[in-house]
Write a protein that holds these residues in place. Structure first.
Motif: not given
Length: 293
Positions: A29-36, A54-59, A90-94
């Motif tokens: 249960m978590g989301l992440f983004e990769t960018f440079r 938006q993903g965090c809200r859905s979870l 950038l990772t957001v874990s529950a």
């Protein structure tokens, strides 16, 4: 990687820890983004944070993203890691929770920012391109309405292992293409797919279950500004054999041409003349101009 950001605190990598009760670890249960970054500034950061929020809200993960705070933390981590520019995750874990499947929201997520050096990409990669393998590992369907960039990454890892079986004795640059269970083109292991046929730009529809990539959306925006004909649709592998140009996109490598198609059965097909096509070149130039390169 010397320092990792853990809940806003730069932490020596050897000391950065995650609770075994964190539901990102326990249940994915978590989301992440990769960018440079370009010149120290994260590119398309607003779009990445919007998708993450938006993903965090859905979870049901209650996390308020602050753009200025995130940018400042990334800049600090770049300095601590002796980098001018970097590959950012950038990772957001529950966050912590009980053993079992809860139905309530998560109110105390764990936020981790990884920063590492950007691999030097030989300019020949953009001229000679990648080879694209058609994989047998199908793209799994999204867990929800649309695919999130979630911590559930086993499908991609299985695809990467299959690609390695085909390429471990070969020299070159490769990406693996996953198809849906119905046989439609989906996406690469770490990329979205585009192809050009008779002057029209095509990309698989979000309805195939692909990740709505940030770079994918940016390329579509650029194509629209350039008044290029474009279409999002459902395509089979054989459509790629008819393509005049093919390229794949992600937030680290931007857009990379595909100059050869490969199949597990041994089939090999040269795309165009084996070099970057004119529309691909135009989009890459526009992308880099917007990025300030």
């Amino acid at each position: 990687m010397k320092y990792i950001g853990v809940n806003g605190v730069p932490t020596p990598a050897a000391e950065a820890v995650l609770s075994v009760m964190d539901h990102g670890f326990m249940y994915g249960m978590g989301l992440f983004e990769t960018f440079r970054t370009y010149g120290g500034r994260p590119f398309l950061i607003e779009s990445h944070l919007e998708r993450l929020e938006q993903g965090c809200r859905s979870l049901g993960i209650r996390y308020a993203l602050q753009l200025d705070q995130v940018v400042q933390e990334i800049g600090n981590l770049l300095r601590l890691n002796d980098l001018q520019d970097g590959y950012i995750r950038l990772t957001v874990s529950a966050g912590e929770g009980p053993l079992g499947l809860p139905s309530e929201d998560y109110g105390d997520p764990t936020v981790i920012i990884y920063v590492k050096s950007l691999e030097l990409v030989d300019s020949q990669l953009y001229m000679e391109g990648k080879s694209l393998y058609r994989l047998n590992t199908p793209r799994n369907t999204p867990e929800g309405e649309i695919r999130l960039k979630s911590l559930h990454y086993m499908n991609n890892m299985l695809a990467k292992r299959e690609l390695r079986e085909y390429t471990h004795l070969r020299v070159g640059n490769y990406e693996g293409m996953q198809l849906t269970a119905e046989g439609y083109l989906a996406e690469g292991i770490v990329s979205n797919l585009f192809f050009v046929h008779n002057g029209k730009l095509h990309t698989p529809d979000i309805g195939t279950g692909i990740l709505p990539g940030i770079t994918r959306a940016f390329i579509l925006e650029l194509a629209s500004q350039l008044e290029l004909p474009l279409e999002e649709g459902y395509y089979k592998w054989d459509r790629l054999k008819e393509a005049d140009e093919i390229f794949v996109t992600n937030s680290i490598q931007e857009a990379v041409p595909v100059t050869c198609l490969l199949e597990p059965e041994g089939g090999s097909y040269i795309v165009g003349n084996g070099k970057m096509g004119s529309i691909t070149r135009l989009l890459i130039e526009q992308y880099r101009q917007k990025a300030g390169v």
